[in-house]
Design a protein around this motif. Structure first.
Motif, PDB file in Angstrom:
ATOM      1  N   HIS A 147       0.819  -1.219   0.000  1.00  0.00           N
ATOM      2  CA  HIS A 147       0.000   0.000   0.000  1.00  0.00           C
ATOM      3  C   HIS A 147       0.847   1.260   0.000  1.00  0.00           C
ATOM      4  CE1 HIS A 147      -3.833  -2.003   1.865  1.00  0.00           C
ATOM      5  NE2 HIS A 147      -3.444  -2.562   0.745  1.00  0.00           N
ATOM      6  N   HIS A 151       0.030   0.830   8.574  1.00  0.00           N
ATOM      7  CA  HIS A 151      -1.303   0.479   9.041  1.00  0.00           C
ATOM      8  C   HIS A 151      -1.380   0.460  10.562  1.00  0.00           C
ATOM      9  CE1 HIS A 151      -2.681  -1.603   5.089  1.00  0.00           C
ATOM     10  NE2 HIS A 151      -2.647  -0.297   5.002  1.00  0.00           N
ATOM     11  N   CYS A 161      -5.765   6.008   3.884  1.00  0.00           N
ATOM     12  CA  CYS A 161      -5.914   4.987   2.860  1.00  0.00           C
ATOM     13  C   CYS A 161      -6.910   5.445   1.812  1.00  0.00           C
ATOM     14  CB  CYS A 161      -6.408   3.701   3.494  1.00  0.00           C
ATOM     15  SG  CYS A 161      -5.230   3.079   4.688  1.00  0.00           S
TER      16      CYS A 161
HETATM   17 ZN    ZN Z   1      -3.677   0.759   3.470  1.00  0.00          ZN
END
Ligand code: ZN
Length: 169
Positions: A147, A151, A161
């Motif tokens: 990503h 997180h 996000c």
């Molecule tokens: Zn993420």
């Protein structure tokens, strides 16, 4: 372990301007957790933190170019209240509105029906002194690397996000 690319780093920081006034800080909150090397924080700041270890600190001086850019007077525009599709009545100082091309514009002055919108970052043109302490460093998970952000349970503005990111907070 030290701060380097692909590590998740937790920092506590205070940013002050030339006059010593605090313009940003998270020392009253949980440390900011970010994935190092992906531009989740200012890249110039990332570069300065590389190589530090847990509990080490650093003071970093960033020019406007290294921080939030020079102030661009062309990004300051005057509009009339009627130009707002709806809710023009409710526009107040400090509001943030979105331009048609998706930029954030800050409402910096209101004079009757005239509204001044400023597309500069609120800290544009400012030289910033950052004081940063490394609180933690850990390996990133595969998902975090995929990503391009951390997180953690703490979430910063810079680190949110996207709609299809698939992670839950
Ligand atoms: Zn993420």
């Amino acid at each position: 372990m030290m701060v380097e690319k692909d590590k998740v780093v937790s920092i506590q920081y205070t940013a002050t301007d030339e006059s010593g006034a605090v313009v940003d800080s998270n020392t009253d909150f949980e440390p900011l957790e970010y994935l190092h090397g992906y531009g989740n924080i200012l890249e110039s700041l990332e570069k300065e933190l590389t190589g530090l270890k847990i509990s080490e600190g650093k003071k970093v001086l960033l020019s406007p170019e290294q921080a939030y850019g020079d102030f661009d007077p062309e990004l300051v525009i005057e509009v009339s209240r009627q130009q707002f599709p709806q809710e023009g009545e409710a526009i107040e100082m400090g509001n943030v509105v979105q331009s048609s091309d998706g930029r954030q514009l800050f409402v910096t002055d209101i004079d009757g029906d005239k509204i001044i919108l400023d597309g500069n970052h609120p800290l544009a043109g400012r030289t910033l002194h950052f004081s940063v302490t490394i609180k933690n460093i850990r390996e990133a998970t595969g998902e975090e690397l995929a990503h391009g952000h951390a997180h953690g349970h703490t979430h910063s503005e810079n680190d949110h996000c996207g709609p299809d990111c698939g992670c839950h907070h």
